[in-house]
Scaffold this motif. Sequence first.
Motif, mmCIF file in Angstrom:
data_model
loop_
_atom_site.group_PDB
_atom_site.id
_atom_site.type_symbol
_atom_site.label_atom_id
_atom_site.label_comp_id
_atom_site.label_asym_id
_atom_site.label_seq_id
_atom_site.Cartn_x
_atom_site.Cartn_y
_atom_site.Cartn_z
ATOM 1 N N HIS A 1 -9.781 1.708 -1.474
ATOM 2 C CA HIS A 1 -9.813 0.612 -0.508
ATOM 3 C C HIS A 1 -9.364 1.164 0.834
ATOM 4 O O HIS A 1 -8.939 2.317 0.930
ATOM 5 C CB HIS A 1 -8.935 -0.559 -0.961
ATOM 6 N N THR B 1 -8.301 -7.492 12.642
ATOM 7 C CA THR B 1 -8.357 -8.723 11.859
ATOM 8 C C THR B 1 -9.823 -9.035 11.572
ATOM 9 O O THR B 1 -10.723 -8.462 12.186
ATOM 10 C CB THR B 1 -7.746 -9.910 12.632
ATOM 11 N N LYS B 2 -10.050 -9.967 10.676
ATOM 12 C CA LYS B 2 -11.429 -10.362 10.359
ATOM 13 C C LYS B 2 -12.121 -10.900 11.611
ATOM 14 O O LYS B 2 -13.278 -10.589 11.870
ATOM 15 C CB LYS B 2 -11.438 -11.419 9.256
ATOM 16 N N HIS C 1 0.811 -1.212 0.000
ATOM 17 C CA HIS C 1 0.000 0.000 0.000
ATOM 18 C C HIS C 1 0.851 1.272 0.000
ATOM 19 O O HIS C 1 0.307 2.367 -0.047
ATOM 20 C CB HIS C 1 -0.923 0.026 1.230
ATOM 21 N N THR D 1 -13.109 -2.180 -0.599
ATOM 22 C CA THR D 1 -12.601 -3.359 0.078
ATOM 23 C C THR D 1 -11.790 -2.911 1.291
ATOM 24 O O THR D 1 -11.039 -1.944 1.212
ATOM 25 C CB THR D 1 -11.707 -4.181 -0.875
ATOM 26 N N TYR E 1 -8.925 -4.094 4.037
ATOM 27 C CA TYR E 1 -7.873 -5.061 4.326
ATOM 28 C C TYR E 1 -7.491 -4.952 5.788
ATOM 29 O O TYR E 1 -7.333 -3.854 6.315
ATOM 30 C CB TYR E 1 -6.645 -4.800 3.446
ATOM 31 N N GLN F 1 -16.143 -5.268 3.321
ATOM 32 C CA GLN F 1 -16.423 -4.261 2.308
ATOM 33 C C GLN F 1 -17.321 -3.197 2.923
ATOM 34 O O GLN F 1 -18.237 -3.519 3.684
ATOM 35 C CB GLN F 1 -17.122 -4.944 1.139
ATOM 36 N N ASP G 1 -3.243 -8.066 6.215
ATOM 37 C CA ASP G 1 -3.334 -7.705 4.798
ATOM 38 C C ASP G 1 -4.264 -8.631 4.005
ATOM 39 O O ASP G 1 -4.168 -8.734 2.805
ATOM 40 C CB ASP G 1 -1.956 -7.617 4.139
ATOM 41 N N HIS G 2 -5.152 -9.302 4.713
ATOM 42 C CA HIS G 2 -6.178 -10.097 4.047
ATOM 43 C C HIS G 2 -7.455 -9.268 3.968
ATOM 44 O O HIS G 2 -7.718 -8.428 4.822
ATOM 45 C CB HIS G 2 -6.461 -11.383 4.837
ATOM 46 N N LYS G 3 -8.258 -9.545 2.969
ATOM 47 C CA LYS G 3 -9.543 -8.853 2.836
ATOM 48 C C LYS G 3 -10.420 -9.244 4.020
ATOM 49 O O LYS G 3 -10.623 -10.433 4.285
ATOM 50 C CB LYS G 3 -10.210 -9.251 1.521
ATOM 51 N N VAL H 1 -7.406 0.239 4.803
ATOM 52 C CA VAL H 1 -6.564 -0.630 5.603
ATOM 53 C C VAL H 1 -6.896 -0.344 7.065
ATOM 54 O O VAL H 1 -7.068 0.816 7.457
ATOM 55 C CB VAL H 1 -5.065 -0.359 5.327
#
Length: 100
Positions: free
Chosen positions: A80, A86-87, A3, A23, A25, A34, A29-31, A82
């Motif tokens: 996008h 985390t997810k 990035h 999107t 991240y 959204q 650095d994982h998606k 950042v």
Amino acid sequence: MDHSSHVRLAESELTESALKDATVYGADDHKVGQVSHLHGTGSMAEAVIDVGGFLGIGSKPVAVPLGQLDFMRDEDGNVHAVTSWTKDELKDMPEHRHQH
């Protein structure tokens, strides 16, 4: 994704029309999701992020302060974000429910 060459959005660009469907991240650095929509404007706004799911099915909306997301534009002009979350951390947040 690197990035470092992406251009940060100015505060005046942080509008729903610019950020919708961006999107997001996470820390690894994982998606992680959204942007669905925004609540409010300027630095006090919240972004509602759809986390998890597949093709929009089974996702969970969570609201986060806009300041917790770093929005930028890549070489192709795509917006996008950042975040340091985390997810799993986003999934653990309370579900955002639309208020009338």
